[in-house]
Design a protein around this motif. Structure first.
Motif, PDB file in Angstrom:
ATOM      1  N   TYR A 473     -31.789  -1.759  57.947  1.00 28.03           N
ATOM      2  CA  TYR A 473     -31.877  -0.247  57.735  1.00 28.03           C
ATOM      3  C   TYR A 473     -31.508   0.293  56.515  1.00 28.03           C
ATOM      4  O   TYR A 473     -30.595  -0.089  55.625  1.00 28.03           O
ATOM      5  CB  TYR A 473     -31.063   0.450  58.805  1.00 28.03           C
ATOM      6  CG  TYR A 473     -30.996   1.869  58.696  1.00 28.03           C
ATOM      7  CD1 TYR A 473     -32.164   2.742  58.947  1.00 28.03           C
ATOM      8  CD2 TYR A 473     -29.966   2.483  58.278  1.00 28.03           C
ATOM      9  CE1 TYR A 473     -32.118   4.139  58.940  1.00 28.03           C
ATOM     10  CE2 TYR A 473     -30.104   3.884  58.136  1.00 28.03           C
ATOM     11  CZ  TYR A 473     -31.152   4.703  58.394  1.00 28.03           C
ATOM     12  OH  TYR A 473     -31.304   6.079  58.382  1.00 28.03           O
ATOM     13  N   THR A 474     -32.416   0.817  55.830  1.00 23.15           N
ATOM     14  CA  THR A 474     -32.287   1.290  54.501  1.00 23.15           C
ATOM     15  C   THR A 474     -33.079   2.687  54.202  1.00 23.15           C
ATOM     16  O   THR A 474     -33.866   3.121  54.956  1.00 23.15           O
ATOM     17  CB  THR A 474     -32.875   0.397  53.496  1.00 23.15           C
ATOM     18  OG1 THR A 474     -32.542   0.619  52.090  1.00 23.15           O
ATOM     19  CG2 THR A 474     -34.253   0.118  53.534  1.00 23.15           C
ATOM     20  N   ALA A 475     -32.814   3.190  52.935  1.00 21.52           N
ATOM     21  CA  ALA A 475     -33.477   4.596  52.423  1.00 21.52           C
ATOM     22  C   ALA A 475     -34.310   4.202  51.317  1.00 21.52           C
ATOM     23  O   ALA A 475     -34.167   3.219  50.688  1.00 21.52           O
ATOM     24  CB  ALA A 475     -32.227   5.513  52.037  1.00 21.52           C
ATOM     25  N   MET A 476     -35.350   5.047  51.153  1.00 19.14           N
ATOM     26  CA  MET A 476     -36.311   4.940  50.121  1.00 19.14           C
ATOM     27  C   MET A 476     -36.136   6.104  49.593  1.00 19.14           C
ATOM     28  O   MET A 476     -36.464   7.222  50.070  1.00 19.14           O
ATOM     29  CB  MET A 476     -37.710   4.746  50.607  1.00 19.14           C
ATOM     30  CG  MET A 476     -38.759   4.517  49.539  1.00 19.14           C
ATOM     31  SD  MET A 476     -40.417   4.237  50.385  1.00 19.14           S
ATOM     32  CE  MET A 476     -40.413   2.510  50.881  1.00 19.14           C
ATOM     33  N   CYS A 477     -35.973   6.140  48.123  1.00 22.40           N
ATOM     34  CA  CYS A 477     -35.484   7.325  47.270  1.00 22.40           C
ATOM     35  C   CYS A 477     -36.727   7.736  46.233  1.00 22.40           C
ATOM     36  O   CYS A 477     -37.222   6.791  45.924  1.00 22.40           O
ATOM     37  CB  CYS A 477     -34.379   7.344  46.648  1.00 22.40           C
ATOM     38  SG  CYS A 477     -32.888   7.263  47.744  1.00 22.40           S
ATOM     39  N   THR A 641     -32.438  15.694  49.523  1.00 22.19           N
ATOM     40  CA  THR A 641     -31.343  15.144  50.139  1.00 22.19           C
ATOM     41  C   THR A 641     -31.117  13.385  49.618  1.00 22.19           C
ATOM     42  O   THR A 641     -31.841  12.869  50.007  1.00 22.19           O
ATOM     43  CB  THR A 641     -31.427  15.096  51.648  1.00 22.19           C
ATOM     44  OG1 THR A 641     -31.581  16.245  51.964  1.00 22.19           O
ATOM     45  CG2 THR A 641     -29.778  14.904  52.356  1.00 22.19           C
ATOM     46  N   ASP A 642     -29.883  13.056  49.172  1.00 23.65           N
ATOM     47  CA  ASP A 642     -29.625  11.917  48.844  1.00 23.65           C
ATOM     48  C   ASP A 642     -29.088  11.066  50.020  1.00 23.65           C
ATOM     49  O   ASP A 642     -28.881  11.876  51.052  1.00 23.65           O
ATOM     50  CB  ASP A 642     -28.745  11.763  47.544  1.00 23.65           C
ATOM     51  CG  ASP A 642     -27.432  12.345  47.550  1.00 23.65           C
ATOM     52  OD1 ASP A 642     -26.771  11.827  48.681  1.00 23.65           O
ATOM     53  OD2 ASP A 642     -26.830  13.316  47.058  1.00 23.65           O
ATOM     54  N   PRO A 643     -29.118   9.961  50.059  1.00 25.33           N
ATOM     55  CA  PRO A 643     -28.287   9.308  51.214  1.00 25.33           C
ATOM     56  C   PRO A 643     -27.037   9.462  51.584  1.00 25.33           C
ATOM     57  O   PRO A 643     -26.826   9.698  52.750  1.00 25.33           O
ATOM     58  CB  PRO A 643     -28.467   7.783  50.925  1.00 25.33           C
ATOM     59  CG  PRO A 643     -29.622   7.622  49.782  1.00 25.33           C
ATOM     60  CD  PRO A 643     -29.766   9.092  48.863  1.00 25.33           C
ATOM     61  N   GLU A 664     -29.850   5.574  39.701  1.00 25.96           N
ATOM     62  CA  GLU A 664     -29.098   6.194  38.633  1.00 25.96           C
ATOM     63  C   GLU A 664     -28.675   7.751  39.359  1.00 25.96           C
ATOM     64  O   GLU A 664     -27.534   7.948  39.298  1.00 25.96           O
ATOM     65  CB  GLU A 664     -29.784   6.236  37.338  1.00 25.96           C
ATOM     66  CG  GLU A 664     -29.879   4.891  36.745  1.00 25.96           C
ATOM     67  CD  GLU A 664     -30.160   5.197  35.237  1.00 25.96           C
ATOM     68  OE1 GLU A 664     -30.428   6.248  34.673  1.00 25.96           O
ATOM     69  OE2 GLU A 664     -30.672   3.922  34.531  1.00 25.96           O
ATOM     70  N   ALA A 665     -29.763   8.325  39.671  1.00 27.89           N
ATOM     71  CA  ALA A 665     -29.631   9.566  40.143  1.00 27.89           C
ATOM     72  C   ALA A 665     -28.475   9.403  41.244  1.00 27.89           C
ATOM     73  O   ALA A 665     -27.722  10.560  41.572  1.00 27.89           O
ATOM     74  CB  ALA A 665     -30.911  10.170  40.599  1.00 27.89           C
ATOM     75  N   VAL A 666     -28.781   8.588  42.245  1.00 31.49           N
ATOM     76  CA  VAL A 666     -27.773   8.557  43.439  1.00 31.49           C
ATOM     77  C   VAL A 666     -26.473   8.248  43.047  1.00 31.49           C
ATOM     78  O   VAL A 666     -25.708   8.855  43.654  1.00 31.49           O
ATOM     79  CB  VAL A 666     -28.480   7.492  44.253  1.00 31.49           C
ATOM     80  CG1 VAL A 666     -27.590   7.220  45.328  1.00 31.49           C
ATOM     81  CG2 VAL A 666     -29.620   7.919  44.920  1.00 31.49           C
ATOM     82  N   ALA A 667     -26.334   7.310  42.271  1.00 34.08           N
ATOM     83  CA  ALA A 667     -24.825   7.042  41.513  1.00 34.08           C
ATOM     84  C   ALA A 667     -24.235   8.327  41.035  1.00 34.08           C
ATOM     85  O   ALA A 667     -22.937   8.507  41.582  1.00 34.08           O
ATOM     86  CB  ALA A 667     -25.073   6.065  40.656  1.00 34.08           C
ATOM     87  N   ARG A 668     -24.962   9.083  40.534  1.00 30.35           N
ATOM     88  CA  ARG A 668     -24.248  10.301  39.985  1.00 30.35           C
ATOM     89  C   ARG A 668     -23.950  11.377  41.106  1.00 30.35           C
ATOM     90  O   ARG A 668     -22.965  11.957  40.930  1.00 30.35           O
ATOM     91  CB  ARG A 668     -25.450  11.228  38.928  1.00 30.35           C
ATOM     92  CG  ARG A 668     -25.631  10.323  37.234  1.00 30.35           C
ATOM     93  CD  ARG A 668     -26.169  11.458  36.519  1.00 30.35           C
ATOM     94  NE  ARG A 668     -27.388  11.701  37.119  1.00 30.35           N
ATOM     95  CZ  ARG A 668     -28.493  11.325  36.891  1.00 30.35           C
ATOM     96  NH1 ARG A 668     -28.598  10.241  35.984  1.00 30.35           N
ATOM     97  NH2 ARG A 668     -29.803  11.785  37.239  1.00 30.35           N
ATOM     98  N   ARG A 669     -24.978  11.212  41.907  1.00 27.10           N
ATOM     99  CA  ARG A 669     -24.564  12.344  43.101  1.00 27.10           C
ATOM    100  C   ARG A 669     -23.608  11.649  43.955  1.00 27.10           C
ATOM    101  O   ARG A 669     -22.704  12.564  44.515  1.00 27.10           O
ATOM    102  CB  ARG A 669     -25.947  12.456  43.906  1.00 27.10           C
ATOM    103  CG  ARG A 669     -26.884  13.194  43.104  1.00 27.10           C
ATOM    104  CD  ARG A 669     -28.342  13.308  43.660  1.00 27.10           C
ATOM    105  NE  ARG A 669     -28.234  14.023  44.835  1.00 27.10           N
ATOM    106  CZ  ARG A 669     -29.545  14.811  45.191  1.00 27.10           C
ATOM    107  NH1 ARG A 669     -30.712  14.436  44.416  1.00 27.10           N
ATOM    108  NH2 ARG A 669     -29.702  15.471  46.222  1.00 27.10           N
ATOM    109  N   ARG A 670     -23.356  10.326  44.068  1.00 32.32           N
ATOM    110  CA  ARG A 670     -22.344   9.892  45.005  1.00 32.32           C
ATOM    111  C   ARG A 670     -20.954  10.173  44.078  1.00 32.32           C
ATOM    112  O   ARG A 670     -19.950  10.450  44.738  1.00 32.32           O
ATOM    113  CB  ARG A 670     -22.647   8.285  45.041  1.00 32.32           C
ATOM    114  CG  ARG A 670     -21.322   7.567  45.484  1.00 32.32           C
ATOM    115  CD  ARG A 670     -21.368   6.152  45.551  1.00 32.32           C
ATOM    116  NE  ARG A 670     -21.810   5.575  44.286  1.00 32.32           N
ATOM    117  CZ  ARG A 670     -22.231   4.543  43.858  1.00 32.32           C
ATOM    118  NH1 ARG A 670     -22.963   3.824  44.711  1.00 32.32           N
ATOM    119  NH2 ARG A 670     -22.589   4.141  42.549  1.00 32.32           N
ATOM    120  N   ASP A 671     -20.759  10.046  42.839  1.00 38.56           N
ATOM    121  CA  ASP A 671     -19.452  10.155  42.022  1.00 38.56           C
ATOM    122  C   ASP A 671     -19.332  11.500  41.808  1.00 38.56           C
ATOM    123  O   ASP A 671     -18.220  11.944  41.720  1.00 38.56           O
ATOM    124  CB  ASP A 671     -19.758   9.440  40.719  1.00 38.56           C
ATOM    125  CG  ASP A 671     -20.053   7.994  40.804  1.00 38.56           C
ATOM    126  OD1 ASP A 671     -19.469   7.578  41.810  1.00 38.56           O
ATOM    127  OD2 ASP A 671     -20.580   7.322  39.791  1.00 38.56           O
TER     128      ASP A 671
END
Length: 792
Positions: A473-477, A641-643, A664-671
């Motif tokens: 199961y995974t996301a597609m961004c 919405t990010d994961p 890269e965008a997801v990592a910034r939003r995670r941090d």
């Protein structure tokens, strides 16, 4: 074959020359005609789809030798594949199949986007044959659609599309005029926007009452009240009533999806107020054509305003813009009693209502014996061909058990069943087992030497770790980190994947990524070749274990691990069975070709009868998935919405060796998180719904994304996305109703999922003794946890 009349994008307010465009279905054949000088373009959007074009001698140059005779091809195809219909169309024009010669198009290795271009040297009938048989559930060779575009040598302006059936009435309503006509009960009325972006107001009156001197027409207040709909509505209601609460018409098909219900047709006062006294208007035109039928004139007629693009703003103001309708778009109605009808071509040319240029409307009436399926059109992308709501291969069985169907993402899916209802279906899944048609899921076969590279790029998981017969199961961004979709990825082979998701756009996105990154890979749509039922609940294993026969090299149902799949047969029918689901219970999905779906349904129902197997609809599924904390597109996430904000951050590993789109965008939003998905326990029994605001004191700190009254927990629960500053577990918030302030529902922030947070039920291993139908909770292996993406 669904024909539409395409209008290329042009200057603002202008109408450009049109192109006749349609999709020819994979595995079928399509009939069309060309005139001398017409330019023909046939495109293979997905690649690897051979085809043959049969046309008159010399129409498109030299023929391809050795092609099979057209008559043999037509005779081997049922009418569902267009064989008999094409043969009849040829006969009606006095053309024998042997009169046409073949041109081979494309081949088994054609790249996506391959195209055939030609200018017709002579007028000709044409037959496009797209070979391909039923796809086996474990194969990846679906026949796929081709796109046909004809740029005519002469203008299509003012030309209506072909009729849906032999018409009883063929009536042209010229621009800025109106026409009245009569129809009998049961007959069908088609209102066609000939050139696109043109409104058509519609009135209907009980014909028998009119003859008796009583005027009973479509009534706005009654219709809105009985249908439970606000006014105006950017769409259509299923039925329309008069003041006696008698239904006069029902909507059968709609290829646009955006209309206005019961605002006034344009009137003399509107134009006078705008500075155009004496302007032609729909109300006066209606008065003129209805007077002979005994209908009294009005200063303004409340009408069904087909194609009118009403915009109901958040400020409670009504505005409008150009219609969404394209050339040839239509609405199909059925008369529920004898009617006198009137249709206008709106005269408005002083604002965007008709694209600033009134054009013709066309009306056709069809016999009551005509067979038309019900549905609305759906477009995968704004420029795609509209496709009416489909019936899955299981529909004959589900439709026999319920009339409560809803159009869910382009398929008719049961809301619930007559024998039980949502609550009983819910408990059947929690305590025994249920079966549900989930064929609405979109499926894409990803094949080729670069298939792994494409999926590694497209999804957040590390696909290189995925073994054959394994699922993740995974996301597609997208590049800015928002989610395009979520889904499950099956690995069928070293270079063979199957992406199963909810959004058809996923296929277009994957093909675009492959093209941009110059990857040798094909993304083939298989939704129409692979339908599935979900068998869920603690007794699901017992039902299927004695039913599915697997080959020696494949795992049996009892051996099948979580997020794995196997192949086999059910009573001789080939199936693929995956240990997946959307309920939070032990469960499986059974995949088969649509032509064999009823046999699979019957076999599973028979095997499940001793175990209390119950059909289940969407209403019960919604309760189950919210309890289990399973997110839903359009509710719990969107492309903004990010994961992590969607509560599925576990699908984004920190150690993925290759960057994926948006990583890269997801990592910034995670941090640097701004919002967090949490659970809410809501005090009391007041209803809570998607979009309700969540407050901390006077300040709104988030919204409810999904909510339900949980039967097993005995309380109202919700999923909500909150600002991180207000998302601490154990904190207190309030859900705002009315204006958000006058009524508040207290709630406590809790972890989610609310039910079975350790996923012991879905992870249950096969019991070695005792009741083989009971799910036995067992500790999952690390491998299972990693595969499913659930945090350990």
């Amino acid at each position: 074959m669904n024909q539409i009349w395409m209008q290329p994008e042009g200057a603002w307010g202008a109408r450009s020359p049109r192109t006749l465009s349609f999709s020819a279905r994979g595995g079928a054949c399509a009939f069309f005609e060309v005139e001398a000088g017409d330019r023909l373009r046939i495109v293979d959007p997905e690649g690897r789809q051979p085809a043959r074009l049969y046309a008159g001698p010399g129409a498109f140059g030299e023929a391809t030798p050795g092609a099979p005779p057209l008559l043999d091809t037509l005779r081997t195809r049922g009418d569902g594949a267009g064989g008999r219909s094409v043969e009849a169309a040829l006969a009606a024009r006095g053309v024998a199949p042997s009169d046409l010669e073949a041109h081979a198009l494309f081949h088994a290795e054609s790249p996506p986007g391959s195209s055939f271009h030609a200018t017709a040297a002579a007028s000709s009938v044409c037959v496009l044959v797209i070979p391909g048989g039923p796809m086996a559930p474990d194969a990846q060779d679906p026949p796929t659609d081709l796109r046909v575009e004809i740029e005519p040598a002469t203008s299509l302006e003012g030309r209506a599309p072909p009729p849906l059936a032999p018409p009883l009435l063929d009536l042209r309503v010229k621009a800025a005029t109106a026409e009245a006509f009569s129809v009998k009960a049961g007959q069908y009325i088609q209102i066609i926007d000939v050139d696109g972006r043109q409104c058509a107001d519609f009135l209907a009156f009980d014909a028998v009452a009119l003859q008796a001197g009583d005027e009973y027409g479509l009534d706005a207040t009654t219709t809105h009240t009985l249908m439970g709909s606000t006014a105006p509505k950017p769409g259509l209601l299923s039925k329309y009533f008069d003041a006696r609460m008698v239904p006069l018409v029902e909507i059968v098909q709609d290829t646009v999806g955006r209309h206005d219900t019961f605002m006034l047709a344009c009137s003399a006062k509107y134009y006078e107020d705008m500075g155009y006294p004496g302007h032609s208007n729909c109300t006066d035109n209606f008065n003129a054509v209805l007077s002979p039928h005994g209908v009294l004139p009005k200063k303004g007629w409340p009408a069904i305003n087909f194609f009118y693009n009403t915009v109901a703003g958040p400020d409670d103001r009504i505005t409008m813009d150009e219609p969404w309708s394209r050339p040839g778009d239509y609405v199909l109605l059925r008369a529920l009693t004898d009617l006198v009808c009137a249709t206008s071509s709106c005269a408005d040319d002083i604002d965007p209502a008709n694209g600033w240029c009134p054009t013709d409307i066309h009306v056709r009436v069809y016999d009551s014996q005509s067979a038309f399926s019900k549905g609305m059109s759906h477009r995968m992308t704004p420029d795609a061909e509209p496709r009416l709501t489909r019936e899955s291969g299981f529909h004959p069985r589900t439709a026999a058990l319920t009339r409560k169907m809803e159009d869910y993402r382009g398929f008719w899916v049961p809301t619930c069943f007559n024998a039980a209802g949502p609550l009983e279906e819910y408990w059947a899944c929690r305590e025994r087992a249920t079966i549900m048609d989930l064929s609405v899921l979109r499926k894409f076969e990803v094949i080729g030497p670069d298939a792994e590279d494409l999926m590694q790029l497209a999804v957040t998981r590390n696909v290189r770790k995925l073994a054959v017969n394994q699922i993740v199961y995974t996301a597609m961004c997208n590049p800015h980190g928002g989610m395009i979709d979520d889904g499950t990825l099956f690995r069928l082979g070293q270079n063979n994947f199957r992406w199963i998701c909810g959004d058809e756009y996923s296929g277009i996105w994957l093909r675009k990524l492959a093209e941009d990154h110059k990857l040798k890979v094909w993304v083939k749509s298989s939704t129409d070749q692979l339908h599935n039922v979900s068998v869920q609940g603690p007794r699901s294993r017992a039902i299927l274990s004695g039913l599915v026969v697997s080959p020696p090299q494949e795992p049996t149902i009892d051996e099948l691990k979580w997020f794995r799949f196997t192949v086999g047969r059910i009573d001789g029918v080939p199936v693929l069975v995956s240990r997946t689901g959307y309920t939070g219970e032990l469960g499986y999905e059974v995949w088969c070709h649509p032509s064999q779906a009823t046999a699979i349904w019957d076999s599973i129902m028979t095997a499940g009868e001793p175990h209390g197997l119950t059909p289940m609809g969407l209403a019960a599924l919604d309760m189950l998935r919210i309890e289990a904390g399973l997110v839903f597109a359009g509710y719990d996430f969107c492309d903004q919405t990010d994961p992590f904000e969607a509560g599925i951050g576990f699908t984004v590993p920190k150690d993925k060796p290759d960057a994926s789109i948006g990583s890269e965008a997801v990592a910034r939003r995670r941090d640097n998180p701004h919002k967090r998905m949490v659970g809410l326990d809501v005090t009391g029994n007041e209803p809570v719904g998607h979009g309700d605001p969540v407050y901390d004191g006077r300040t709104q700190v988030g919204i409810v994304t999904s909510a339900t009254k949980s039967p097993i927990l005995g309380k109202t629960i919700a999923l909500a996305r909150l600002d991180v500053s207000a998302a601490a577990i154990g904190g207190s918030v309030e859900i705002g109703k009315l204006d958000g302030h006058q009524k508040r529902l207290p709630a406590t922030i809790v972890a989610f999922p609310h039910f079975d947070p350790k996923k012991t039920r879905v992870r249950a291993e096969s019991p070695t003794r005792g009741d083989q139908g009971q799910a036995s909770p067992a500790k999952p292996s690390p491998e299972n946890v990693a595969t499913a993406g659930i945090p350990a």
